[in-house]
Scaffold this motif. Structure first.
Motif, mmCIF file in Angstrom:
data_model
loop_
_atom_site.group_PDB
_atom_site.id
_atom_site.type_symbol
_atom_site.label_atom_id
_atom_site.label_comp_id
_atom_site.label_asym_id
_atom_site.label_seq_id
_atom_site.Cartn_x
_atom_site.Cartn_y
_atom_site.Cartn_z
ATOM 1 N N PHE A 60 33.277 -8.833 37.786
ATOM 2 C CA PHE A 60 34.047 -9.419 36.701
ATOM 3 C C PHE A 60 34.342 -8.383 35.620
ATOM 4 O O PHE A 60 33.540 -7.495 35.363
ATOM 5 N N ASN A 61 35.496 -8.515 34.995
ATOM 6 C CA ASN A 61 35.945 -7.629 33.930
ATOM 7 C C ASN A 61 35.902 -8.392 32.602
ATOM 8 O O ASN A 61 36.828 -9.137 32.294
ATOM 9 N N PRO A 62 34.854 -8.225 31.796
ATOM 10 C CA PRO A 62 34.727 -9.013 30.559
ATOM 11 C C PRO A 62 35.889 -8.837 29.580
ATOM 12 O O PRO A 62 36.242 -9.774 28.878
ATOM 13 N N SER A 63 36.491 -7.658 29.536
ATOM 14 C CA SER A 63 37.583 -7.454 28.578
ATOM 15 C C SER A 63 38.796 -8.330 28.901
ATOM 16 O O SER A 63 39.610 -8.597 28.018
ATOM 17 N N ALA A 64 38.912 -8.801 30.118
ATOM 18 C CA ALA A 64 40.013 -9.686 30.489
ATOM 19 C C ALA A 64 39.848 -11.092 29.907
ATOM 20 O O ALA A 64 40.782 -11.887 29.945
ATOM 21 N N TYR A 65 38.683 -11.391 29.360
ATOM 22 C CA TYR A 65 38.408 -12.714 28.789
ATOM 23 C C TYR A 65 38.511 -12.725 27.266
ATOM 24 O O TYR A 65 38.153 -13.709 26.633
ATOM 25 N N LEU A 66 39.008 -11.641 26.680
ATOM 26 C CA LEU A 66 39.213 -11.591 25.234
ATOM 27 C C LEU A 66 40.579 -12.169 24.896
ATOM 28 O O LEU A 66 41.564 -11.877 25.573
ATOM 29 N N ASP A 67 40.633 -12.974 23.842
ATOM 30 C CA ASP A 67 41.931 -13.502 23.415
ATOM 31 C C ASP A 67 42.544 -12.587 22.352
ATOM 32 O O ASP A 67 41.959 -11.564 22.002
ATOM 33 N N GLU A 68 43.717 -12.946 21.847
ATOM 34 C CA GLU A 68 44.409 -12.102 20.864
ATOM 35 C C GLU A 68 43.600 -11.900 19.592
ATOM 36 O O GLU A 68 43.720 -10.885 18.918
#
Length: 125
Positions: A60-68
């Motif tokens: 999993f790539n945690p940075s892909a779950y950050l919103d704006e």
């Protein structure tokens, strides 16, 4: 050279067919494609190659779950982890009565973390 979606179809299609046969619905294939296209997660090499050997897993790539706003979308990560566990169970079902450890890797700015789930007698812990 094949497009990533075409290459992914080789491992997603059998999982989607097993999900449909198990009564889990038709959405799993679309959701796996969306998760991969958004770079949120990717399966291990054995899953990509449809190999039963080895230990299947997802990274999993945690940075892909950050919103704006810079907040972390825990609900989306939880959904994707559940999707990955379902996909891995369908891709490489354990033999009846046996338990196994399912590695799910989370790559973060601090290095690698391991989220390990054990399955015993059909129950996830």
């Amino acid at each position: 050279m094949r497009h990533i979606a075409e290459a992914a179809e080789s491992w997603i299609a059998p999982i989607a067919a097993r999900a449909l046969a198990a009564g889990l619905g038709e959405r799993i294939g679309h959701e796996l494609h969306a998760m991969l296209a958004a770079h949120r997660a990717s399966p291990s090499g054995n899953v990509w190659r449809n190999r039963a050997g080895g230990q299947p897993g997802f990274v999993f790539n945690p940075s892909a779950y950050l919103d704006e706003a810079g907040g972390f979308d825990f609900a989306a990560l939880g959904h994707d982890v559940q999707l990955a566990v379902t996909a891995l169970t369908l891709a490489a079902p354990p033999s009846t009565g046996c338990g196994w450890v399912l590695p799910i890797s989370i790559c973060s700015w601090r290095g690698w973390g391991w989220l390990t789930t054990r399955r015993r007698r059909g129950i996830w812990r």
